[in-house]
Design a protein around this motif. Structure first.
Motif, PDB file in Angstrom:
ATOM      1  N   LYS A   1      49.179  -1.509  32.578  1.00  0.00           N
ATOM      2  CA  LYS A   1      48.774  -2.387  31.881  1.00  0.00           C
ATOM      3  C   LYS A   1      47.248  -1.630  31.525  1.00  0.00           C
ATOM      4  N   GLU A   2      46.615  -1.109  32.590  1.00  0.00           N
ATOM      5  CA  GLU A   2      45.413  -0.131  32.624  1.00  0.00           C
ATOM      6  C   GLU A   2      45.800   1.036  31.563  1.00  0.00           C
ATOM      7  N   LEU A   3      46.789   1.325  31.691  1.00  0.00           N
ATOM      8  CA  LEU A   3      46.492   2.309  31.005  1.00  0.00           C
ATOM      9  C   LEU A   3      46.764   1.979  29.152  1.00  0.00           C
ATOM     10  N   GLU A   4      46.968   1.418  29.013  1.00  0.00           N
ATOM     11  CA  GLU A   4      47.284   0.967  27.430  1.00  0.00           C
ATOM     12  C   GLU A   4      46.037  -0.346  26.867  1.00  0.00           C
ATOM     13  N   ARG A   5      45.862  -0.626  27.992  1.00  0.00           N
ATOM     14  CA  ARG A   5      43.816  -0.901  28.395  1.00  0.00           C
ATOM     15  C   ARG A   5      43.469   0.020  27.819  1.00  0.00           C
ATOM     16  N   ALA A   6      43.071   0.960  28.494  1.00  0.00           N
ATOM     17  CA  ALA A   6      42.336   2.436  28.147  1.00  0.00           C
ATOM     18  C   ALA A   6      42.269   2.909  26.717  1.00  0.00           C
ATOM     19  N   LEU A   7      44.099   3.091  26.472  1.00  0.00           N
ATOM     20  CA  LEU A   7      44.690   3.619  24.919  1.00  0.00           C
ATOM     21  C   LEU A   7      43.773   3.012  23.761  1.00  0.00           C
ATOM     22  N   ASP A   8      44.255   0.790  23.862  1.00  0.00           N
ATOM     23  CA  ASP A   8      43.643   0.660  22.918  1.00  0.00           C
ATOM     24  C   ASP A   8      41.968   1.210  22.434  1.00  0.00           C
ATOM     25  N   LEU A   9      41.519   0.766  24.269  1.00  0.00           N
ATOM     26  CA  LEU A   9      39.510   0.730  23.618  1.00  0.00           C
ATOM     27  C   LEU A   9      39.635   2.243  23.026  1.00  0.00           C
ATOM     28  N   GLY A  10      39.807   3.183  23.365  1.00  0.00           N
ATOM     29  CA  GLY A  10      40.013   4.694  22.952  1.00  0.00           C
ATOM     30  C   GLY A  10      40.441   5.023  21.842  1.00  0.00           C
ATOM     31  N   ARG A  11      41.527   4.271  21.066  1.00  0.00           N
ATOM     32  CA  ARG A  11      41.564   3.666  19.855  1.00  0.00           C
ATOM     33  C   ARG A  11      40.877   3.292  19.048  1.00  0.00           C
ATOM     34  N   GLY A  12      40.059   2.568  19.782  1.00  0.00           N
ATOM     35  CA  GLY A  12      38.121   2.018  19.268  1.00  0.00           C
ATOM     36  C   GLY A  12      37.565   2.708  18.952  1.00  0.00           C
ATOM     37  N   ALA A  13      37.146   3.550  19.956  1.00  0.00           N
ATOM     38  CA  ALA A  13      36.390   4.119  20.302  1.00  0.00           C
ATOM     39  C   ALA A  13      36.314   5.828  19.090  1.00  0.00           C
TER      40      ALA A  13
END
Length: 275
Positions: free
Chosen positions: A99-111
């Motif tokens: 769940k945390e890695l998925e959150r990091a991935l979503d945020l990273g793609r946005g940034a």
């Protein structure tokens, strides 16, 4: 309340910590970041920098502590969610770690969709998902084998009973047909856990890998976002296949393909293995 001049001192300590980190002097870097945190406790980057040092020393408890504190200060901190995910996976808390890695991935793609961290996060997420699938797959395989053996035993007992009653030829033919049918049934049941070729429509036409973040061009061709962005930046602003002009602002997320990929991976966890 921050003491006047504390931020400039803390920034100097951060830079000192960065210098120590580059020289693999992680203990010294931790001390420098800790002093910076003491002076300015509400700056997330000091915590994530210290967490990275703890990660290098495999001190996962402290990685988790600093990452959680950083997230409290900035819930959109990519590095904090990423390192927290890694720490939770080390504790074998797979659902929360994923769940945390998925959150990091979503945020990273946005940034920064084509940044190095997006690829790094995806690789760790894929490994975690694969491990989850591998564990579940092994359990399913054992259960299927046990069930198959039980069915074979039951069929043999029925076959032996027919033989005792004198129906030798008929019993033998029936028994063979039933065993063949049983094999087909269990082979079908194991199909989802058997590695094969990923369908072409779920793969990027440039990398040939399964999509992660698919986008569609005005020409109607779907590519992996980071790959097409890299092409547009370094090769030229045109579609690699149709050669039609394309601007990065024209790329649209292909949610239909993304959902199809997610559904496929849910049923075929072996496809997460890309390393």
């Amino acid at each position: 309340m921050v003491v006047p001049g504390a931020l400039s001192t803390a920034e100097k300590l951060r830079k000192d910590g960065n210098s120590y980190f580059k020289k693999d002097r992680f203990a010294a870097a931790i001390d420098a970041y800790t002093e910076a945190i003491t002076l300015c406790p509400n700056v997330p980057v000091y915590l994530t920098n210290r967490a990275l040092c703890h990660l290098k020393r495999n001190d996962w408890t402290r990685v988790e502590e600093d990452s959680r504190k950083a997230i409290q200060l900035d819930s959109n901190c990519v590095k904090a969610h990423y390192m927290l995910g890694l720490a939770l996976l080390q504790k074998q808390e797979y659902p929360e770690g994923v769940k945390e890695l998925e959150r990091a991935l979503d945020l990273g793609r946005g940034a920064d969709p084509k940044g190095y961290m997006v690829e790094e996060i995806w690789q760790e997420l894929a490994k975690a998902k694969y491990m989850e699938w591998e564990e579940a797959s092994s359990k399913r395989a054992w259960e299927l084998q046990s069930l198959k053996e039980a069915c074979e035993t039951a069929l043999k007992e029925k076959h032996d009973a027919f033989q005792m009653e004198g129906f030798l030829d008929e019993a033998g033919t029936t028994h063979m047909r039933q065993l063949e049918a049983l094999d087909r049934v269990f082979e079908k049941a194991a199909e989802a856990d058997t590695a094969s070729e990923v369908p072409d429509y779920l793969c990027c036409k440039i990398t040939l890998d399964i999509f992660r973040d698919p986008v569609i061009t005005p020409s109607g061709v779907t590519y992996e976002r980071s790959v097409i962005l890299n092409h547009l930046e370094k090769v030229g602003k045109f579609d690699p296949i149709t050669r039609e002009p394309v601007d990065p602002s024209q790329l649209i997320p292909n949610f239909a393909i993304k959902e199809a990929v997610e559904a496929y991976l849910k049923e075929h966890g072996w496809a997460y293995r890309t390393w």
